[in-house]
Design a protein around this motif. Structure first.
Motif, PDB file in Angstrom:
ATOM      1  N   CYS A 157       0.944  -1.130   0.210  1.00  0.00           N
ATOM      2  CA  CYS A 157       0.057  -0.084   0.020  1.00  0.00           C
ATOM      3  C   CYS A 157       0.851   1.267   0.049  1.00  0.00           C
ATOM      4  O   CYS A 157       1.705   1.421   0.943  1.00  0.00           O
ATOM      5  CB  CYS A 157      -0.993  -0.082   1.177  1.00  0.00           C
ATOM      6  SG  CYS A 157      -2.214   1.446   1.314  1.00  0.00           S
ATOM      7  N   SER A 205       0.021   4.061   0.246  1.00  0.00           N
ATOM      8  CA  SER A 205      -0.609   5.169   1.445  1.00  0.00           C
ATOM      9  C   SER A 205      -0.059   5.041   2.783  1.00  0.00           C
ATOM     10  O   SER A 205       0.533   5.757   3.547  1.00  0.00           O
ATOM     11  CB  SER A 205      -2.080   5.054   1.431  1.00  0.00           C
ATOM     12  OG  SER A 205      -2.760   5.902   2.526  1.00  0.00           O
ATOM     13  N   CYS A 206       0.189   3.504   3.209  1.00  0.00           N
ATOM     14  CA  CYS A 206       0.386   3.366   4.689  1.00  0.00           C
ATOM     15  C   CYS A 206       1.834   2.656   4.812  1.00  0.00           C
ATOM     16  O   CYS A 206       2.428   2.135   5.598  1.00  0.00           O
ATOM     17  CB  CYS A 206      -0.679   2.719   5.562  1.00  0.00           C
ATOM     18  SG  CYS A 206      -0.972   1.133   4.844  1.00  0.00           S
ATOM     19  N   CYS A 230      -6.251  -2.442   0.504  1.00  0.00           N
ATOM     20  CA  CYS A 230      -5.432  -2.284   1.799  1.00  0.00           C
ATOM     21  C   CYS A 230      -6.456  -2.579   3.242  1.00  0.00           C
ATOM     22  O   CYS A 230      -7.409  -2.008   3.347  1.00  0.00           O
ATOM     23  CB  CYS A 230      -4.798  -0.972   2.009  1.00  0.00           C
ATOM     24  SG  CYS A 230      -3.697  -1.008   3.679  1.00  0.00           S
ATOM     25  N   ASN A 246      -5.232  -2.343   6.606  1.00  0.00           N
ATOM     26  CA  ASN A 246      -5.038  -1.544   7.657  1.00  0.00           C
ATOM     27  C   ASN A 246      -6.023  -0.692   8.114  1.00  0.00           C
ATOM     28  O   ASN A 246      -6.220   0.355   7.450  1.00  0.00           O
ATOM     29  CB  ASN A 246      -3.516  -0.901   7.256  1.00  0.00           C
ATOM     30  CG  ASN A 246      -3.144  -0.169   8.678  1.00  0.00           C
ATOM     31  OD1 ASN A 246      -3.855   0.036   9.652  1.00  0.00           O
ATOM     32  ND2 ASN A 246      -2.104   0.628   8.410  1.00  0.00           N
ATOM     33  N   CYS A 269      -5.460   3.014   7.998  1.00  0.00           N
ATOM     34  CA  CYS A 269      -4.993   3.321   6.669  1.00  0.00           C
ATOM     35  C   CYS A 269      -6.260   4.171   5.980  1.00  0.00           C
ATOM     36  O   CYS A 269      -7.169   3.763   5.888  1.00  0.00           O
ATOM     37  CB  CYS A 269      -4.666   2.278   5.439  1.00  0.00           C
ATOM     38  SG  CYS A 269      -4.136   2.961   4.086  1.00  0.00           S
TER      39      CYS A 269
HETATM   40 ZN   LIG Z   1      -2.898   1.141   3.322  1.00  0.00          ZN
END
Ligand SMILES: [Zn+2]
Lengths: 137, 397
Positions: free
Chosen positions: A26, A28-29, A40, A42, A45
């Motif tokens: 991912c 983003s995270c 994702c 998470n 996230c």
């Molecule tokens: Zn993520």
């Protein structure tokens, strides 16, 4: 040796570049995944931004155990059963992966450097069915 | 919230298919014996039960749908009451207790039967029942071949690395467990074993040996729970349920349960078990040092060393010393699994959460005989199961 090799499950890994697991990360995270999920997972996230990533190469043996007896189905193995070592490896890329180890238990130690390879786990109909494994570096 | 009490408990002794204990009894027959005993213990008739909360088995009975509670109701006589069948892997019995507890605490029902039982197939549990490439458990078994004992052995090996735990120290846990089970009429194994015998037993998954891993067993357990107000009509000395909790794993759980996950920055442990137990301490307003004894899920000896530390019952790295000093025995300062635990009973998977409630109840009533924890006031129970499920319960007198 011209043994026909086929992945034990298609689409999970490739023999290219010495063996790679086809996963994702991912953007983003930063969470790495194998196999690749559809989004994702998470819970912290904000926005899932998955990009394909192939994991392989070097890592460290977090711990290991031995299959002293044959595991039940759906595992497949060549008869007669020979005990094998199962490693839990922290790849340098940040992914903790389980996999069979090449080599005997007596050669293993927690913290050892290892690398990912693709290797047969069973044979059927003249074909070698492969999976990812680790060997001591 | 109504206060909830345990009014009666029952159990069928654990055994293995074909032996002199369970023979070829069906799971419903095993459950029937446990339920009859619990009803009698409670002084309650079947017609007074207002709801059933049952553990769902994947292995036996339940019409192939895990409807084990319905099987039991049909066997006892259909009274039209609601039946809840709970599936949570090996934590199902704990989940069934939690749902029963929650319904009584919430005032939905005053008298609930909680039950779990199993007739297990032979050998290692086949964790994945389906050949589905979307099932991570199937992928793990097909691509790697890592059955339950190998997962436990991996954790044990890591503890040996972190704390210098020896194979002899792991074996000592079994010696203690089997000693507890001597004279426990419900245990499958009721004979002591020596440390030499444990260390001579073959590796199932190096470094864990046959006597250090629980086998599968057939067995059943039941509990009748009710509101404290109603309990006054039946007994003057009920055992109080201080709390019951359920939790699942956190995203930061780093144990090798699936194929892969992120490398953690901190320690790796059972986040679901810790969450359930911590929530139980918080809800009950009871701290880890106030616990008189604990019944925890010892699929392997490793857990008797790791869990007490993870939950604050003792200091990290202290468990091996406590075992060697006899402090985890019923007469010690941190008694663990006075029943003899899974290692002495074998695991009748979905019965185990209810099995623990029965043992806690006997201990808190002072009815545990040779394995009695002197002056037991507070008991902690914990299970975990496939899927990242965990449960905890605290009972007190
Ligand atoms: Zn993520």
């Amino acid at each position: 040796m011209s043994e026909l090799r086929e992945p034990c499950v298609p689409g999970l890994f490739t023999e290219e570049e010495g063996g790679r697991l086809l996963g994702a990360r991912c953007r983003s995270c930063g969470t790495p995944y194998f196999p690749a999920p559809s989004h994702c997972r998470n819970p912290a996230c904000a926005g899932s931004e998955l990009v394909a990533e192939a994991f392989g190469g070097a890592g460290t043996l977090w711990s290991y155990s031995v299959a002293n007896f044959a595991p039940p189905a759906p595992h497949k193995f060549d008869a007669p059963f020979r005990p094998y070592v199962i490693g839990v490896v922290d790849l340098d890329a940040g992914l903790r992966v389980v996999g069979q180890m090449l080599g005997a238990a007596s050669e293993m130690r927690v913290g050892a450097r290892v690398e990912l390879v693709i290797d047969p786990i069973s044979h059927e109909d003249g074909k070698a069915f492969t999976s990812w494994k680790f060997r001591l570096a | 919230m109504q206060e909830v009490v345990v009014l009666g408990v029952g159990m069928h002794r654990f055994g293995k298919t074909g032996d002199a204990i369970v023979g070829n009894k069906s799971v419903t027959e095993l459950c029937r014996a446990a339920v009859d005993m619990a009803l009698k213990d409670a002084g309650v008739s079947w017609r007074q039960i207002e709801a059933v909360s049952a553990a769902s088995s994947r292995f036996s009975g339940g019409k192939g749908w895990g409807l084990n509670g319905n099987d039991i109701v049909e066997d006892l006589g259909c009274t039209g009451i609601p039946v809840f069948n709970l599936s949570a892997g090996c934590a199902a019995g704990g989940n069934a207790f939690n749902v029963g507890y929650s319904m009584v605490a919430g005032g939905m029902y005053d008298m609930v039967l909680v039950v779990g039982g199993e007739v297990m197939p032979k050998g290692m549990i086949q964790t994945s029942g389906v050949e589905d490439i979307n099932d991570p458990e199937f992928l793990r078994q097909r691509c790697v071949g890592m059955p339950g004992p190998a997962f436990w052995a991996t954790l044990a090996r890591r503890r040996m690395h972190d704390h210098g735990t020896t194979e002899a120290q792991l074996a000592r846990v079994t010696v203690k467990a089997r000693k507890c089970a001597v004279g426990n009429p419900y245990a499958r194994f009721q004979k002591e074993v020596s440390i030499d015998e444990v260390l001579a037993s073959p590796y199932v998954s190096d470094p864990l040996r046959l006597f250090e891993i629980c086998p599968v067993s057939n067995g059943a357990a039941a509990a009748v729970i009710c509101s404290a107000a109603m309990a006054r009509r039946f007994t003057r000395k009920p055992v109080t349920v201080a709390t019951s909790t359920v939790a699942t794993i956190g995203f930061d759980d780093a144990l090798p349960r699936s194929l892969a996950g992120p490398v953690p920055s901190g320690a790796s442990f059972h986040t679901e078990a810790k969450a359930a137990v911590m929530r139980a301490f918080e809800r009950a307003g009871i701290g880890p040092r106030e616990v008189s004894f604990t019944e925890l899920q010892d699929n392997t000896c490793y857990y008797e060393l790791a869990f007490p530390e993870e939950w604050g019952l003792c200091e990290p790295g202290e468990a091996e010393h406590l075992v060697e000093a006899g402090e985890t025995a019923p007469s010690g300062r941190m008694p663990i699994n006075p029943s003899g635990g899974f290692v002495s009973f074998g695991e009748a998977t979905t019965a185990m959460g209810v099995f623990q409630i029965a043992e806690l109840t006997w201990q808190l009533r002072g009815e545990a005989g040779a394995r009695q924890v002197p002056g037991a006031r507070v008991g902690l129970a914990q299970t975990n199961g496939l899927g990242g499920n965990a449960t905890a319960a605290i009972l007190k007198r």
